[in-house]
Design an enzyme around this catalytic site. Structure first.
Site, PDB file in Angstrom:
ATOM      1  N   ARG A  56      81.870  16.629  -8.888  1.00 33.17           N
ATOM      2  CA  ARG A  56      83.111  15.872  -8.651  1.00 33.17           C
ATOM      3  C   ARG A  56      83.020  15.172  -7.306  1.00 33.17           C
ATOM      4  NH1 ARG A  56      88.395  15.842 -10.163  1.00 33.17           N
ATOM      5  NH2 ARG A  56      88.172  17.621 -11.549  1.00 33.17           N
ATOM      6  N   GLU A  96      86.230  23.969  -5.757  1.00 31.09           N
ATOM      7  CA  GLU A  96      86.369  23.216  -4.511  1.00 31.09           C
ATOM      8  C   GLU A  96      87.805  22.736  -4.275  1.00 31.09           C
ATOM      9  OE1 GLU A  96      84.324  19.534  -2.004  1.00 31.09           O
ATOM     10  OE2 GLU A  96      83.253  20.451  -3.690  1.00 31.09           O
TER      11      GLU A  96
END
Length: 301
Positions: A56, A96
């Site tokens: 990502r 994250e």
């Protein structure tokens, strides 16, 4: 409530164990490894670094602040996953967004599952977990699949088993990487859907891809309208040659099917046909493994 408090206290106890130099666990066979690996541990957030393998690349600020508000009120409900790098030093494998949001609200510790993995295993875990659990855009998913192929040497069949997706689904994502970067950015930014991208990938010339992309955005074309525009483009391109023999139009039953053959087999299938309907299908392969893969798709064995 008492059960939750006991579990949290256990996590703090394991955290203290990890900070003891005499218990520096580096492998699953080390003393006390069974008490830490695979368990939830409260880790110092400053002892964790982000994962360079994270697929990502876009984090929505508004969504991140909403998650931060939730964490401020309720805490981190789902632990992150980390791998141990060195003494009291860890690296994110997944989670994250939770990690970033926890930092935003000033948390000093965060609950984490601890794994022991080398770089290749960490890359695979990060990619597979993100594909399965995170809201990646289609291009990020395609890039994750490509990295599993390039860096982990997974075949599409093995990858299908690992991520729980049909092989044809994986192929459709990977084909998006053939689009011009401008068109890929349009998909990532939400101007185009994956369906639009799947239609545009049938246009080989990048400048023409971009021209149709601009038309899609400017006129708000549906996926169906885009497919029709691509078909019209391809038919017009076929009619622009110098030789009647070179530009003779294939029968509609062939023209409508050739892309489906290519998509299903993941190789550029060649079909020649006369106006009367006779012809031949050519299926190329470049290795014994690819031949067996195609054989299985066609014959089911």
């Amino acid at each position: 409530m008492a059960k939750a408090t006991k579990k949290q206290a256990l996590g703090r106890g394991l955290s203290a164990l990890l900070k003891d130099p005499e218990n520096d666990i580096q492998s699953a066979t080390d003393r006390n490894a069974d008490k830490v690996v695979g368990n939830i541990v409260e880790l110092d957030i400053d002892a964790i670094e982000v994962n360079p393998f994270q697929p990502r690349s876009n984090f929505n600020d508004e969504a991140l602040h909403e998650l931060a508000s939730s964490i401020r009120e309720l805490g981190v409900i789902q632990p992150i996953t980390v791998r141990k790098l060195d003494f009291n030093k860890f690296q994110l494998v997944s989670g994250e967004r939770r990690y970033r949001a926890s930092r935003l609200v000033g948390l000093e510790t965060i609950p984490a599952y601890i794994r022991i993995a080398n770089d290749q295993e960490s890359l695979e875990m990060a990619l597979v977990e993100n594909i399965q659990r995170q809201d990646l855009d289609p291009i990020e998913i395609a890039l994750s699949y490509q990295r599993l192929i390039d860096d982990i040497q997974l075949t599409q069949e093995k990858m299908s088993e690992r991520v729980g997706k049909k092989r044809s689904t994986i192929t459709n994502y990977l084909r998006l990487l053939k689009l011009d970067p401008i068109v890929q950015t349009g998909i990532r930014d939400g101007f185009l859907s994956m369906g639009h991208g799947r239609a545009l990938v049938n246009i080989d010339k990048k400048a023409d891809q971009i021209a149709l992309y601009e038309k899609i955005v400017g006129e708000n074309l549906s996926v169906r309208n885009t497919e029709q525009a691509v078909k019209a483009y391809r038919e017009g391109k076929k009619g622009s040659g110098k030789s009647n023999k070179q530009t003779s139009k294939k029968p509609d039953f062939v023209d409508d099917t050739i892309d489906k053959f290519t998509e299903h087999l993941s190789v550029k299938v060649g079909i020649t046909a006369s106006p009367k309907g006779s012809g031949k299908i050519t299926i190329p392969f470049h290795s014994q493994e690819e031949f067996k893969r195609i054989q299985k798709l066609i014959l089911g064995q």
